[in-house]
Each structure stands twice: as structure tokens, then as C-alpha cells.
Design an enzyme around this catalytic site. Structure first.
Site, PDB file in Angstrom:
ATOM      1  CG  ASP A   1     -13.346  -4.134  -6.146  1.00  0.00           C
ATOM      2  OD1 ASP A   1     -14.388  -3.814  -5.543  1.00  0.00           O
ATOM      3  OD2 ASP A   1     -12.233  -3.655  -5.853  1.00  0.00           O
TER       4      ASP A   1
ATOM      5  CD  GLU B   1      -0.329   2.041   1.891  1.00  0.00           C
ATOM      6  OE1 GLU B   1      -0.933   3.119   2.041  1.00  0.00           O
ATOM      7  OE2 GLU B   1      -0.701   1.159   1.098  1.00  0.00           O
TER       8      GLU B   1
ATOM      9  CD  GLU C   1       1.701  -5.196  -3.456  1.00  0.00           C
ATOM     10  OE1 GLU C   1       0.583  -5.150  -2.898  1.00  0.00           O
ATOM     11  OE2 GLU C   1       2.433  -6.214  -3.443  1.00  0.00           O
TER      12      GLU C   1
ATOM     13  CG  ASP D   1      -9.011   5.881  -3.025  1.00  0.00           C
ATOM     14  OD1 ASP D   1     -10.079   5.922  -3.688  1.00  0.00           O
ATOM     15  OD2 ASP D   1      -8.863   6.486  -1.947  1.00  0.00           O
TER      16      ASP D   1
ATOM     17  CE  LYS E   1     -18.388  11.936  -3.738  1.00  0.00           C
ATOM     18  NZ  LYS E   1     -18.500  12.896  -2.604  1.00  0.00           N
TER      19      LYS E   1
ATOM     20  CG  ASP F   1       3.497  11.163  -4.939  1.00  0.00           C
ATOM     21  OD1 ASP F   1       3.198  10.188  -5.656  1.00  0.00           O
ATOM     22  OD2 ASP F   1       3.198  12.339  -5.233  1.00  0.00           O
TER      23      ASP F   1
END
Length: 236
Positions: free
Chosen positions: A177, A92, A67, A141, A145, A119
Site C-alpha cells: 500500500d 518470518e 510466503e 516493510d 527513508k 533471512d
């Protein structure tokens, strides 16, 4: 585990790395888990990867799932408890997220999770070929932009890296989402010769797959009226 010589420049870089990835100040118990428990569960990718990645776990796992960016760790912890014979690697870079999963591991005595605080691309490069049965990327994330799109995890190069470490018929699962990032992911996976989108009807991507553990962020998105897509891709 190989010994690493001290490198002041590198140590300064690592302090800056973790400094950018630390949010709220850790409580004393959380800080203790980072200091005492994490070293026992953390993967050292500077050493050579084992020939059989299942040996990362003790006892050896039946298969392995990864994950990427597990956030608060709700999904990762639930999956590890539901599938005790499977080994789970959680990646993470944020210290606060690492502290949260460590607290869950300690509280539930979870023994089939290993962690990497760095990473994900470097972890994928280290893992042996065809070593994973599944990769999950849940509410990443979105970097909305345009000038930041290159920072999104889903890129042509990372798709190639995931294809290398996934077994044939293994899966990449993506939950998001943000419509733009969902479209981005579909377009990138569609041009990959290594993956096939598994959706046959609308509900296949509108509804979570069976047994899915909703994350805290997922519940927040739903409360705010944002609908997530649940995308599954099979490694051919």
C-alpha cells in the site's frame, strides 16, 4: 538433521538476532509453541537441501509455495487450508509472527506448512533450482527513508535468486500500500529478463486476485485510506 557444535559467539549473535525481532512479550502458550512445535516444522538450511524440495513435506507435496514475511500468518494459514496438496514455506524473522502462525497451525491441525525464522535470501540460496511454483511478498516493510532502501527485500540480487528457484511460469506476487515501494518493485522487475508483469488492465493490479485472503494489516491500511496494489509477475 546434522549436529551443530556449540559456538558461543554465534549463540550470542543469535540471541541478539531474535532479541531485535521480538515485540510484545509472548504469552505462556505462545512460548510453549515456539519451544515445542516450531522445532518440528522449522527448516534446517545448514544441512544439504533435498534433491526434490517436495520431500520437505510428509507426505510429499504436489508443489511448493513460499510466503516471505508472513506477519500474523492470516494469508499463509488460509492458503495452506485451501490447498492441502500444496506445501507452504513461511519465512518470518519476528518471533511474535512465528508464535501467531504456530497457534493457527495447532488450532486447525494444519500439516502442510514448514517454517523458517531467518533471512529469506539465505532460504532462497538453499532451495533447489526451480523448486517453487509461487512466491508471495505481502505488505513488506517499505523502508521509506532513502538511506534504508537497500534494506528492501526487492533488489536486483533477490530477483535473480527468486528466478532461480521459481519454475518456468511460476509467479512472484507482491502486495503493498506504499506507492513508492510499488513503483520501486515495478521498475526492478521491468529490467529483469526473467519476469513479465501480468497486468493487462488497471483492475488487474487495483483489485486482489481471486481467493485472496486479506491480512489484518491490509484491512488497517484500507481503513486509513491507503490503497494497495496487487502485482503479479510470471517467471518466463
Amino acid at each position: 538433521m546434522s549436529e551443530r557444535k556449540s559456538d558461543p559467539d554465534r549463540e550470542d549473535s543469535e540471541r541478539a538476532f531474535f532479541g531485535r525481532r521480538k515485540g510484545h512479550k509472548l504469552r505462556q502458550h505462545q512460548a510453549g509453541l515456539i519451544e515445542q512445535l516450531l522445532p518440528h516444522l522449522a527448516l534446517d538450511i545448514e544441512g544439504e537441501a533435498p534433491a526434490d524440495a517436495r520431500d520437505i513435506f510428509d507426505p510429499a507435496a504436489d508443489d511448493i509455495r513460499l510466503e516471505i514475511g508472513f506477519g500474523g500468518g492470516e494469508h499463509l494459514a488460509a492458503e495452506a487450508q485451501n490447498f492441502p496438496a500444496t506445501g507452504f514455506i513461511g519465512c518470518e524473522p519476528y518471533v511474535n509472527g512465528m508464535a501467531k502462525i504456530l497457534a493457527q497451525i495447532e488450532a486447525a491441525n494444519i500439516g502442510n506448512i514448514r517454517l523458517f525464522a531467518g533471512d529469506a535470501a539465505e532460504l532462497l540460496a538453499w532451495l533447489p533450482k526451480e523448486s517453487l511454483s509461487r512466491i508471495d511478498l505481502i505488505h513488506p516493510d517499505p523502508w521509506p527513508k532513502r538511506r534504508h532502501w537497500k534494506r528492501r527485500f526487492v533488489q536486483d540480487r533477490t530477483i535473480i535468486a527468486m528466478a532461480r528457484v521459481l519454475k518456468p511460469n511460476g509467479e512472484f506476487r507482491f502486495v503493498c500500500d506504499i506507492d513508492d515501494y510499488c513503483a520501486w518493485t515495478l521498475s526492478h522487475l521491468a529490467r529483469s529478463p526473467d519476469f513479465v508483469w501480468l497486468a493487462e488492465r488497471a483492475d488487474d493490479f487495483r483489485q486482489p486476485w481471486p481467493g485472496y485472503t486479506m491480512t489484518r494489516y491490509g484491512r488497517k491500511a484500507a481503513r486509513e485510506g491507503r490503497k494497495a496494489a496487487y502485482l503479479r509477475f510470471r517467471r518466463v
